[in-house]
Structures are given as C-alpha cells and as structure tokens.
Design an enzyme around this catalytic site. Structure first.
Site, PDB file in Angstrom:
ATOM      1  N   LYS A  38       0.812  -1.117   0.318  1.00  0.00           N
ATOM      2  CA  LYS A  38      -0.802   0.032   0.249  1.00  0.00           C
ATOM      3  C   LYS A  38       1.044   0.834   0.329  1.00  0.00           C
ATOM      4  CE  LYS A  38      -4.029  -2.341   2.615  1.00  0.00           C
ATOM      5  NZ  LYS A  38      -5.086  -2.088   3.965  1.00  0.00           N
ATOM      6  N   TYR A  70     -12.434  -2.750  -4.336  1.00  0.00           N
ATOM      7  CA  TYR A  70     -13.591  -3.023  -2.910  1.00  0.00           C
ATOM      8  C   TYR A  70     -14.766  -3.045  -2.795  1.00  0.00           C
ATOM      9  CZ  TYR A  70      -8.848  -1.484  -1.131  1.00  0.00           C
ATOM     10  OH  TYR A  70      -7.043  -1.890  -0.420  1.00  0.00           O
ATOM     11  N   THR A  86      -5.626  -7.316  10.557  1.00  0.00           N
ATOM     12  CA  THR A  86      -5.863  -6.027   9.686  1.00  0.00           C
ATOM     13  C   THR A  86      -5.047  -4.935  10.535  1.00  0.00           C
ATOM     14  OG1 THR A  86      -7.674  -7.156   8.401  1.00  0.00           O
ATOM     15  CG2 THR A  86      -7.520  -4.267   8.197  1.00  0.00           C
ATOM     16  N   ASN A 113      -2.187  -0.365   6.489  1.00  0.00           N
ATOM     17  CA  ASN A 113      -1.388  -1.117   7.129  1.00  0.00           C
ATOM     18  C   ASN A 113      -0.548  -2.104   6.348  1.00  0.00           C
ATOM     19  OD1 ASN A 113      -3.248  -2.773   5.676  1.00  0.00           O
ATOM     20  ND2 ASN A 113      -4.130  -3.124   6.675  1.00  0.00           N
ATOM     21  N   HIS A 119      -2.051  -5.839   1.382  1.00  0.00           N
ATOM     22  CA  HIS A 119      -3.243  -6.362   1.205  1.00  0.00           C
ATOM     23  C   HIS A 119      -2.877  -6.954   0.625  1.00  0.00           C
ATOM     24  CE1 HIS A 119      -7.138  -7.206  -0.544  1.00  0.00           C
ATOM     25  NE2 HIS A 119      -6.622  -7.447  -0.956  1.00  0.00           N
ATOM     26  N   GLU A 134      -8.862 -10.803  -7.636  1.00  0.00           N
ATOM     27  CA  GLU A 134      -8.353  -9.577  -7.085  1.00  0.00           C
ATOM     28  C   GLU A 134      -7.197  -9.900  -9.130  1.00  0.00           C
ATOM     29  OE1 GLU A 134      -7.267  -9.668  -3.718  1.00  0.00           O
ATOM     30  OE2 GLU A 134      -9.417  -9.200  -3.625  1.00  0.00           O
TER      31      GLU A 134
END
Length: 144
Positions: free
Chosen positions: A15, A55, A97, A122, A125, A136
């Site tokens: 991320k 998402y 998470t 975080n 993913h 995905e």
C-alpha cells in the site's frame, strides 16, 4: 503416493504507506523468505475505477471512501505471488488487519502502526480466498 497439488496464486499489494516508507525490499524479503515466488511485480498509481472494482464488497461500509482515498494517495506495488497454500500463508505472514493488534513477527505487527487514520494504513493487502485472488489478479494483472 500422491502427487503434489498445483501452487496457488494470490494478489499482494504494498500500500502507499509501505511505498512511502521504502519498505518494498523488507516486504519482498519476508515473502521470498517464506519460500513464495514473486511471479510478477509492478509499481504504479491505482485508478479510482480499479479500486471501486477491487473493493466492491466494501462499497456500502463507512470506511470505504477513506480506504479508496488512501489507496489513491500514492503509488502501490502489485505482486502476483505463488506457492502452495499461499493465500492463507500470506495472510498469516501479513498479520491482523489492525497493525496495533497484529502479532510481532508479522509484516503488519513489525512494520505497521496506528497513524491516527484508521487501520487501512496497514502496509499490505492480501487476497482473502482463492476465489478473491482470481478476481483481484484479473483487476491488477489482466490476462495473466
């Protein structure tokens, strides 16, 4: 004697917080150290449309807009990672998470923290099921 099962593939995203903090190498070291293979890798900025599809199941949840805005805030590194039971294995390697609750020794437990913006910051993913991984991977690596 049984034959080994074919390896799975999963999507891993580093991320924007991981990229901004120059944690690419450390996250890759942990993935490869676990014995998984990085099959493809690209660093780029996501689009709002890609994130809406990625998402989609969270669209009605209160954290959705903040998550999408965060994911648009900088480049991400998208990885195709392969290995036996890699979906479950990477999720274990990533940790909980919420980085504050993630166990030491996990990516999120060691490298993540609460920055006051919610648990979406975080570090990584990882797909949550084999079915999600297929979906995905098609978003981030079409035709792979």
């Amino acid at each position: 004697m049984s034959s080994p099962t074919a390896p799975e593939r999963t999507l891993v995203l580093l991320k924007p917080d991981a990229v901004a903090r120059n944690l690419r190498g450390e996250v890759l070291r942990r993935i490869e150290g676990k014995g998984y293979t990085v099959v493809e890798m690209v660093q780029r900025t996501a689009t709002r449309d890609e994130l809406a599809v990625h998402y989609a199941e969270h669209r009605e949840k209160p954290f959705y807009e903040g998550l999408v805005d965060f994911m648009l805030s900088g480049p991400v590194v998208a990885l195709v990672v392969e290995g036996h039971q890699v979906v479950q294995g990477f999720r274990s390697l990533a940790g909980a998470t919420d980085p504050t609750k993630a166990a030491p020794g996990t990516i999120r437990g060691d490298l993540g923290r609460d920055w006051g913006n919610g648990p979406q910051e975080n570090i990584v993913h990882g797909s949550d099921s084999v079915e999600s991984a297929v979906r995905e991977l098609e978003i981030w690596f079409p035709g792979s």
